[in-house]
Design an enzyme around this catalytic site. Structure first.
Site, PDB file in Angstrom:
ATOM      1  N   ASN A  13      -0.268  -1.617   3.176  1.00  0.00           N
ATOM      2  CA  ASN A  13      -1.144  -0.462   2.907  1.00  0.00           C
ATOM      3  C   ASN A  13      -2.301  -0.411   3.897  1.00  0.00           C
ATOM      4  O   ASN A  13      -2.712   0.676   4.313  1.00  0.00           O
ATOM      5  CB  ASN A  13      -1.648  -0.499   1.460  1.00  0.00           C
ATOM      6  CG  ASN A  13      -0.616   0.042   0.496  1.00  0.00           C
ATOM      7  OD1 ASN A  13      -0.386   1.254   0.443  1.00  0.00           O
ATOM      8  ND2 ASN A  13       0.046  -0.840  -0.239  1.00  0.00           N
ATOM      9  N   HIS A 108      -2.417   1.069  -6.949  1.00  0.00           N
ATOM     10  CA  HIS A 108      -1.626   0.280  -7.898  1.00  0.00           C
ATOM     11  C   HIS A 108      -0.210   0.856  -7.937  1.00  0.00           C
ATOM     12  O   HIS A 108      -0.044   2.074  -7.997  1.00  0.00           O
ATOM     13  CB  HIS A 108      -2.279   0.334  -9.286  1.00  0.00           C
ATOM     14  CG  HIS A 108      -1.542  -0.496 -10.292  1.00  0.00           C
ATOM     15  ND1 HIS A 108      -1.655  -1.866 -10.340  1.00  0.00           N
ATOM     16  CD2 HIS A 108      -0.667  -0.157 -11.270  1.00  0.00           C
ATOM     17  CE1 HIS A 108      -0.881  -2.333 -11.295  1.00  0.00           C
ATOM     18  NE2 HIS A 108      -0.270  -1.323 -11.885  1.00  0.00           N
ATOM     19  N   ASP A 144      -7.312  -2.167 -13.371  1.00  0.00           N
ATOM     20  CA  ASP A 144      -6.418  -1.020 -13.173  1.00  0.00           C
ATOM     21  C   ASP A 144      -6.696   0.133 -14.135  1.00  0.00           C
ATOM     22  O   ASP A 144      -5.761   0.806 -14.598  1.00  0.00           O
ATOM     23  CB  ASP A 144      -4.936  -1.463 -13.310  1.00  0.00           C
ATOM     24  CG  ASP A 144      -4.558  -2.506 -12.272  1.00  0.00           C
ATOM     25  OD1 ASP A 144      -5.127  -2.480 -11.169  1.00  0.00           O
ATOM     26  OD2 ASP A 144      -3.690  -3.350 -12.570  1.00  0.00           O
TER      27      ASP A 144
HETATM   28  C1  GRF Z   1       0.930  -2.916  -3.179  1.00  0.00           C
HETATM   29  O1  GRF Z   1       2.114  -2.720  -3.924  1.00  0.00           O
HETATM   30  C2  GRF Z   1      -0.256  -2.378  -3.905  1.00  0.00           C
HETATM   31  O2  GRF Z   1       0.028  -1.253  -4.686  1.00  0.00           O
HETATM   32  C3  GRF Z   1      -0.641  -3.534  -4.802  1.00  0.00           C
HETATM   33  O3  GRF Z   1      -0.413  -4.679  -4.028  1.00  0.00           O
HETATM   34  C4  GRF Z   1       0.601  -4.406  -3.059  1.00  0.00           C
HETATM   35  C5  GRF Z   1       0.013  -4.732  -1.725  1.00  0.00           C
HETATM   36  O4  GRF Z   1       0.950  -4.630  -0.688  1.00  0.00           O
HETATM   37  N1  GRF Z   1      -2.003  -3.400  -5.267  1.00  0.00           N
HETATM   38  P1  GRF Z   1       0.460  -4.659   0.813  1.00  0.00           P
HETATM   39  O5  GRF Z   1      -0.307  -5.960   0.994  1.00  0.00           O
HETATM   40  O6  GRF Z   1      -0.403  -3.469   1.034  1.00  0.00           O
HETATM   41  O7  GRF Z   1       1.705  -4.625   1.630  1.00  0.00           O
END
Ligand code: GRF
Length: 199
Positions: A13, A108, A144
């Site tokens: 992300n 989330h 959350d």
């Molecule tokens: C994602 O699925 C996000 O929604 C959750 O943790 C995960 C993080 O993945 N909070 P990344 O580190 O961004 O690949």
């Protein structure tokens, strides 16, 4: 808008945010990426993009409040206006959140309020929902549970496993998070009760 991004792991992300800024889709800059884990793969993504990084191991602090204060101070010192949690696996308490009122967001991997907490995709899969998704929300002291900025839905297919579903949700996350940050950064909204609505 100056962003500070908190990670603990993979950082996909984070990468989506970096890419959205690079493409001009998101008008923001990242002042710092902070990880509580030195081995977070996301740190290399930040370095590759020329974004400053900092490792702040929570174990180096006597308690949660001390860690929260140090984290907030590190972000403030770098001029961060909006804190984006991107797979940051630590609960943040009032000592942190009160320093950034309505300025901490998280992504989330479920359609909240369904399936808060860990392994949300697995929870959704086992529950047998037909629609899953992701949520960008403001962070409050409750896990959350803060006001919802935006959500994206994805279908659950008969042949799915928890892993294929999680991959479909992750793709949606990568589109949704930059968009959620863009909306928050653009302003023109207010929080009324739990609702984020146009000001
Ligand atoms: C994602 O699925 C996000 O929604 C959750 O943790 C995960 C993080 O993945 N909070 P990344 O580190 O961004 O690949």
């Amino acid at each position: 808008m100056t962003l500070g991004i908190l990670i603990s792991g993979r950082g996909s992300n984070l990468q989506a945010i970096i890419d959205a800024i690079a493409s001009g889709e998101l008008a923001a800059s990242i002042a710092v990426v902070i990880s509580n884990r030195a081995d977070a793969a996301g740190l290399a993504r930040a370095e590759h993009a020329g974004v400053p990084t900092l490792v702040m191991p929570h174990k180096a602090y006597p308690d949660r409040a001390a860690y929260d204060r140090a984290l907030a101070a590190a972000l403030k010192a770098r001029g961060v206006e909006l804190v984006c949690l991107a797979g940051f696996m630590r609960l943040l308490g009032p000592a942190f959140i009160d320093e950034f009122p309505q300025a901490v967001v998280n992504i989330h991997p479920s359609l909240l309020p369904a399936f808060p907490g860990l392994d949300a995709q697995q929870q959704a899969f086992e529950h047998g929902v037909k629609i899953a998704g992701a949520t960008v929300h403001f962070v409050t002291a409750e896990l959350d549970a803060g006001p919802i900025v935006c959500q994206a839905a994805v279908p659950v297919h008969d042949g799915d496993t928890a892993e294929t579903l999680a991959a479909r949700i992750l793709e949606a996350e990568h589109r949704l998070y930059p968009e959620g940050i863009r909306r928050v950064a653009a302003g023109g909204w207010r929080v009324v009760g739990r609702r984020v609505q146009s000001a």
